[in-house]
Every structure is written in structure tokens, then in C-alpha cells.
Design a protein around this motif. Structure first.
Motif, PDB file in Angstrom:
ATOM      1  N   GLN A 191      -5.302   1.226  -5.643  1.00  0.00           N
ATOM      2  CA  GLN A 191      -6.712   0.196  -6.579  1.00  0.00           C
ATOM      3  C   GLN A 191      -6.424  -0.239  -7.395  1.00  0.00           C
ATOM      4  O   GLN A 191      -5.967  -0.636  -8.045  1.00  0.00           O
ATOM      5  N   HIS A 193      -3.451   6.655  -8.985  1.00  0.00           N
ATOM      6  CA  HIS A 193      -4.359   5.883  -8.451  1.00  0.00           C
ATOM      7  C   HIS A 193      -3.648   4.010  -9.345  1.00  0.00           C
ATOM      8  O   HIS A 193      -3.551   4.210 -10.810  1.00  0.00           O
ATOM      9  N   THR A 217       1.346  -1.336   0.429  1.00  0.00           N
ATOM     10  CA  THR A 217       0.443   0.087   0.203  1.00  0.00           C
ATOM     11  C   THR A 217       0.903   1.044   0.164  1.00  0.00           C
ATOM     12  O   THR A 217       0.350   2.138  -0.609  1.00  0.00           O
ATOM     13  N   GLY A 245      -9.082   8.686  -8.554  1.00  0.00           N
ATOM     14  CA  GLY A 245      -8.769   9.082  -7.942  1.00  0.00           C
ATOM     15  C   GLY A 245      -8.255   9.871  -8.403  1.00  0.00           C
ATOM     16  O   GLY A 245      -7.776  10.223  -9.826  1.00  0.00           O
ATOM     17  N   GLY A 304      -8.993   1.737 -10.714  1.00  0.00           N
ATOM     18  CA  GLY A 304      -9.442   1.890  -9.800  1.00  0.00           C
ATOM     19  C   GLY A 304      -9.745   3.533 -10.125  1.00  0.00           C
ATOM     20  O   GLY A 304     -10.095   4.310 -11.099  1.00  0.00           O
ATOM     21  N   SER A 333      -2.954   6.109  -4.151  1.00  0.00           N
ATOM     22  CA  SER A 333      -3.961   5.165  -3.313  1.00  0.00           C
ATOM     23  C   SER A 333      -3.225   4.180  -4.544  1.00  0.00           C
ATOM     24  O   SER A 333      -3.043   4.160  -5.748  1.00  0.00           O
TER      25      SER A 333
END
Length: 459
Positions: free
Chosen positions: A168, A190, A160, A186, A184, A166
Motif C-alpha cells: 500500500q 504494510h 506485490t 493494515g 497505507g 500488504s
């Protein structure tokens, strides 16, 4: 040097069609490097040439006449590529085609570790490394902590801690590499990330990643990153390829010792920039008639754009190094066509010195910008580097290694990477006599199998 002049005739239904065909031929023939030139009268002979000089078109109605001038820096022509059977013993006889001396490509695949490789004709030799003496021991200069072909996520776990973003989405292996199947959403960077750990740590290490990074539009952004991890999963360093600019195909390499907060970037560049004019032809209505109109725009490209090859990061003592090695095909083999190296000596030996135990991989998209469509990793290798003592001789070649000696261009490759550091003084790149049987010997014959490639050479 040799020059050929070729007269051509171009016909069209209209003078406009004829001129468009002439321009298309001009675009097709304009290359920055030499291309194959084959004449109908000798279809088995190939010259390597480029178009030179101005090409003026003389027209008569809807027919045009022009003379094309092709310059061959190498005056020789070459026959088709000839591949020897697999060679498993020494000495060996090799039948060479052509009338002139030619320069072979030698490919040796090793079944065991070795401290050297050598090959000789009756009056030439090339020698790499050193045979071990009776009072010396052999040790591998490197040991693989893991070597992942990136076809399964087995052994990989979640990660992570990516820079400015982030985690994802998902990484889904295809038949031969890791790719991001979902990024994902963001407002910043991301995308998915995974980590893999080894049970062994390495104070001196090298990470090697085979990657592809291809854009098709100046409006795309993306990144593929590799984080070096200690035994607790903390970040020790980073290696990445990234396109962070909209309106430019500028892939940069990042190499860092330490974390983003306290680290030192010793590579953070897209290299030199080039600007190319791209012309497209579109059909438009002009005064009620449909015409083909040329539209030209200037596009910006970085030195490392459209990259396929190997990127590496290593630490030996206080010295950190990163490499970006572009690969292409030669006789069906992958060899390095360019290499850029970045080096930094850490003045504080107590900083950025944690042993490395694992690696994390991350694919990133920025906000809602179009993502670079082809980012992948097809092999990831983490190696422990062993120091060599005075009583030890290194096994410079490992089982499974492929050594390529290209006698025509004068270079040596190991597993696709230029490898000249172990070449002994006095070595010569071998030449073979045309239209004759050449005798060659090589060692260690019990540890490798070989093939020899050549093209017959003619004046």
C-alpha cells in the motif's frame, strides 16, 4: 602517551546552579573515544584525548574549583588538514608541514578501468593488484546490470509479493533517495513496493544498497527490504534491515536464499545488545518549590541501530554472502568504520540457483505502531560477477571508482568499503618527512587523478 592537567573554576548564582553546571561539563566531556583538545596558547595545534581519572570539586560558596586530567594515547599534536591540488601526472613533489614524520591519506579517482594501482617514495611502496602481462587478457570481475541513484521511479514498476504484509502507499524520491511518502493502513506489515528489471540475468551476482535506518524512539518499528527476482519476477532471495521490537532500538539484518516458504536464512540477527542509562532533567514542584529532578531509565540498543552504510547480498556458485558495512566521514570522504559478514555454503547446488534479473524494494510499517522516521535508499546496484580464468587478469578498479589509502590507520578503501584483498605482500603504508618536500611516483598515472591529504605533526 601524554597527559595534560587543566584547572577550571565554575561560578553560579547559587550553589545548586554551580553544581548543575559542573555536572553538565562532566556529561559534555565524557566520551567513549578520543576527542580534539585545543589550547588557547596554540590554537593551530590539536591533540586527541579523553578525560581520565576522578574529578573532585572543591567549593567555596557558589564557586567551585577542579582539575581535569586529559590523557593523550598519541603524544603528538597535529596542525590543520592540508589538501594538495589535483595531481594528474607522475612523479610529483609534495610539501609537508610539521616537524615530524606524518602519514598521508591518498585519494585516487579513476578515469578508466585498471588492473592495479601503486605508489612509491624513495624507500617505500604500496602496490594493489597486478599489471597485465603481454600474454594475458583483462576482463572486468564485475559488470553492472543496473546502477540506480534512486532519484526517479522511471523504469520501476509495481511489485506485490512482500513477506507477511500488504503493498500500500507510495514511494516518492526526494532529491537523493527513495523514501516512503505513504504507508497505507493494515493490521500487519504494510507499505509501498516497486521493482526494477534488467534485460540480462546473472547466475553469479551481487546486490549493493546504500541505506539509512535511523530511529529516534524505542517505540518505533519499520523495515526496508530488497527482494532478488528472476526473469519472471519470482523471488530468489531477500536482504533487509528491520526493527520489529517495541521498547528497543534493535535493527536486525536479514539475508535469505529462496522464498519465505522454502528459503534459508543465513543472516537474521540484531548483533550484540547494549544497555544505556539515559538521564533527563525535568522541573518539578517539590514541597511547593520548583526543583530540577533527574530521571534515569535504561534503554536497549542493537549493534546495528542508527545505521548508515552499504548492505550487500551475493551468490557465487553455492556460496551465499551478505555484508553490513557502516560508513562515516574521513576528510570529507565516506569510509567504512565497521563491517560484518555472513556466509553460507548451500549443500544442494540445485536449490536456490535461479539466475537473478531484477530487484524489488519495499518500505514497511507494522500495524499502527510509530514507524521508523528515517528509512531510505540512496543507491542500488545489481552486478554480474564474472569468473576469472588463468589467462585473464581482473580489472579490479573500474572507471568512476575511488580508492583511498589511509596510511595513518593502515587501511585501504574502494568506494568507501574496506579493500585489502588485492594488497601485495611487501607493501608498506607510506610516511612523509615533515618540514620538507617529498617526491612520490604512482602508476597508472594516465588512468587516475589524485589528491593527498596530511596534517603536520609536532611533538
Amino acid at each position: 602517551m601524554r597527559e595534560f592537567q587543566v584547572d577550571i573554576t565554575i561560578s553560579g548564582k547559587t550553589d545548586t546552579e554551580m553544581m548543575e553546571t559542573f555536572r553538565d561539563i562532566g556529561v559534555w566531556l565524557r566520551w567513549d573515544e578520543e576527542q580534539e583538545l585545543i589550547f588557547d596558547v596554540e590554537p593551530t595545534k590539536t591533540y586527541f584525548s579523553y578525560l581520565t581519572g576522578s574529578t573532585d570539586l572543591q567549593t567555596v560558596g557558589t564557586t567551585g574549583f577542579a582539575t581535569l586530567r586529559f590523557l593523550c594515547p598519541d603524544p603528538y599534536s597535529y596542525g590543520p588538514l592540508i589538501e594538495s591540488p589535483v595531481i594528474t601526472s607522475s612523479p610529483v613533489e609534495v610539501k609537508v608541514e610539521g616537524k615530524e614524520k606524518t602519514y598521508p591519506v591518498i585519494v585516487a579517482n579513476f578515469k578508466e578501468n585498471s588492473t592495479y594501482f601503486s605508489m612509491a617514495t624513495k624507500d617505500q611502496y604500496i602496490h594493489i593488484g597486478n599489471p597485465e602481462g603481454l600474454d594475458q587478457i583483462t576482463i572486468p570481475p564485475e559488470e553492472k546490470l543496473f546502477d540506480d541513484e534512486m532519484i526517479s521511479t522511471s523504469g520501476w514498476t509495481s511489485f506485490t509479493n512482500v513477506d507477511q504484509g500488504s503493498v500500500q502507499g507510495a514511494i516518492t524520491p526526494d532529491d537523493w533517495s527513495f523514501v516512503a511518502s505513504d504507508y497505507g493502513k493494515g493490521s500487519e506489515w504494510h507499505g509501498p513496493a516497486l521493482q526494477k528489471m534488467s534485460t540480462t540475468s546473472a547466475k553469479h551476482f551481487r546486490l549493493e544498497a546504500m541505506v539509512g535506518f535511523y530511529s529516534i524512539s524505542q517505540m518505533e518499528m519499520g523495515r526496508i527490504e530488497f527482494y532478488l527476482l528472476d526473469s519472471n519476477g519470482n523471488v530468489v532471495g531477500k536482504l533487509a534491515l528491520m526493527d520489529a521490537w517495541v521498547g528497543s532500538e534493535s535493527t536486525k539484518i536479514e539475508a535469505r536464499a529462496g522464498t519465505r516458504d522454502d528459503g534459508h536464512y543465513f543472516a537474521n540477527t540484531a548483533g550484540s545488545m547494549s544497555y544505556k542509562k539515559k538521564t533527563t532533567y525535568v522541573k518539578k514542584k517539590v514541597r511547593g518549590k520548583t526543583k530540577t529532578v533527574a530521571q534515569t531509565q535504561t534503554e536497549e540498543y542493537g549493534q546495528y541501530s542508527d545505521f548508515y552504510g552499504k548492505i550487500t547480498i551475493e551468490r557465487i556458485g553455492p556460496v551465499w554472502k551478505a555484508q553490513l558495512i557502516r560508513l562515516s566521514k574521513l576528510f570529507g570522504l565516506e569510509v567504512a568504520t565497521s563491517r560484518v559478514e555472513f556466509r553460507w555454503v548451500n549443500p544442494d547446488i540445485d536449490q536456490y540457483n535461479a539466475p537473478v534479473s531484477g530487484v524489488a524494494i519495499h518500505f514497511g510499517q507494522h500495524s499502527t505502531y510509530q514507524v521508523v522516521p528515517s528509512m531510505y535508499c540512496s543507491q542500488l546496484t545489481l552486478k554480474k560477477i564474472n569468473p576469472i580464468t588463468t589467462i585473464a587478469i581482473p580489472e579490479i578498479i573500474e572507471k568512476g571508482d575511488e580508492v583511498v589509502i589511509d596510511c595513518e590507520v593502515g587501511s585501504i578503501y574502494k568506494n568507501g568499503t574496506v579493500w585489502l584483498s588485492e594488497l601485495n605482500m611487501g607493501s608498506q603504508y607510506l610516511s612523509l618527512e615533515g618540514d620538507s618536500i617529498n617526491n612520490l611516483a604512482y602508476q597508472p598515472a594516465n588512468k587516475c587523478e589524485m589528491k593527498i591529504y596530511h596534517r603536520g605533526r609536532y611533538l
